[in-house]
Design an enzyme around this catalytic site. Structure first.
Site, short mmCIF file in Angstrom:
data_model
loop_
_atom_site.label_atom_id
_atom_site.label_comp_id
_atom_site.label_asym_id
_atom_site.label_seq_id
_atom_site.Cartn_x
_atom_site.Cartn_y
_atom_site.Cartn_z
CG ASP A 156 -9.08 29.66 62.53
OD1 ASP A 156 -8.23 28.78 62.32
OD2 ASP A 156 -8.84 30.89 62.42
CE LYS A 157 -11.21 25.16 55.19
NZ LYS A 157 -11.86 25.70 53.97
#
Length: 344
Positions: A156-157
């Site tokens: 994820d980011k």
């Protein structure tokens, strides 16, 4: 291989995308919402609408509803879906990439925190994939996964660390198979709140979407919902009120480590989505609170790093292994905790 494209794309941010927004006319007579939407939305069937309502992706005035709800004048209805309502063209951008390894078949990228892996709602540019298509031509795509060239998994980011990218069709299929069959060796480092009683353990519990917030994943140890998930963990360093742990994934579910560690009672440090952005252990002294806030400011993300990847090379069939050191924000926070514990 009966693999859904997203099945093993672990640690991905969950998002739902608005496809329809309907403001009910003031003169509208009361009618069941499933009947109303079947007539209003193209290609909708009563069954599909009811399934969407059951999954919580149809909102009335911002709240999930029921199939027998009768709409009223001026109701605002939103229809959400998992895929964004746009084409899959990826914009090429000259984004610097930290490439740890590259050969004719694949590359290993060390993703910095804050970089989104692929274009999606709210992040159509500036992603890892935008950079990949600039630097590499003709990257393959998994079937059913259009718009994500080269990707066989993702993080994820706000998770930093290693990703493997396929450069050819010949490499993509066997790499995807290794992720699907959970034969990839993946090690993460996480800073968690509190000190686990044991030095190591294994968390077994289905991971699935929360009924309260569909961006958050819950753990269902009885297996009633979600997908089978297994995380092996061990203590690396105890720092009194927080602990550095190593996590090895046996499966790769969305937010698996974040959900599992919260379930264990040790949410990740500064993980806002899972309750780690508040002081969970420690003193009430103002000096301590200021210290923790300083750490939050230094690392404004969950403390999770994809440290290593090991797998069988899809073409040479040799076992290969890569590691990435902790990024500066993570290592700086660890140094601060070390110093705090020594001088407290």
């Amino acid at each position: 291989m009966n693999q859904r494209p997203d099945e093993d794309f672990e640690e991905d941010e969950l998002e739902l995308y608005e496809h329809h927004r309907i403001l009910v006319d003031k003169g509208q007579s009361p009618v069941r919402i499933d009947k109303f939407l079947t007539e209003k939305v193209a290609n909708a069937t009563r069954n599909k609408v009811q399934q969407a309502i059951d999954s919580g992706t149809i909102l009335v005035n911002g709240q999930p509803t029921k199939a027998n709800y009768k709409i009223k004048a001026s109701d605002e209805i939103k229809v959400l879906m998992e895929k964004p309502p746009r084409d899959t063209e990826v914009i090429s951008e000259n984004i610097p990439l930290d490439i740890v390894y590259e050969d004719p078949h694949l590359l290993i990228v060390n993703k910095p925190p804050g970089m989104v892996v692929h274009p999606a709602h709210g992040n159509w540019t500036g992603t890892l994939v935008n950079g990949l298509v600039y630097h590499f031509q003709h990257l393959p795509e998994m079937k059913g996964n259009v718009g994500r060239p080269g990707l066989v998994h993702r993080i994820d980011k706000d998770t930093s660390g290693l990703l493997v990218v396929a450069k050819t069709e010949e490499a993509m299929t066997p790499l995807a198979a290794q992720f699907f069959h959970h034969t990839i060796d993946r090690t993460y480092l996480a800073l968690v709140w509190g000190e686990p009683e044991q030095d190591s353990g294994t968390i077994v519990g289905h991971v699935g979407r929360s009924a309260k917030d569909r961006k958050v994943m819950d753990v269902f140890p009885d297996g009633s919902q979600g997908k089978h998930a297994v995380t092996h963990w061990k203590v690396v360093r105890r720092l009194r009120y927080v602990t550095l742990v190593q996590c090895n994934l046996e499966t790769g579910r969305t937010h698996q480590i974040r959900a599992h560690m919260r379930f264990l009672g040790h949410p990740l440090f500064n993980d806002a989505m899972y309750g780690g952005d508040k002081i969970r252990k420690g003193t009430q002294f103002a000096k301590y609170k200021a210290f923790v806030q300083n750490c939050f400011d230094l690392m404004p993300r969950q403390a999770l790093h994809a440290m290593s990847l090991g797998f069988i090379h899809p073409v040479t069939k040799e076992k290969i292994y890569f590691e990435a050191p902790l990024p500066e924000d993570f290592s700086s926070v660890l140094d601060k905790w070390d110093n705090y514990v020594k001088h407290e």
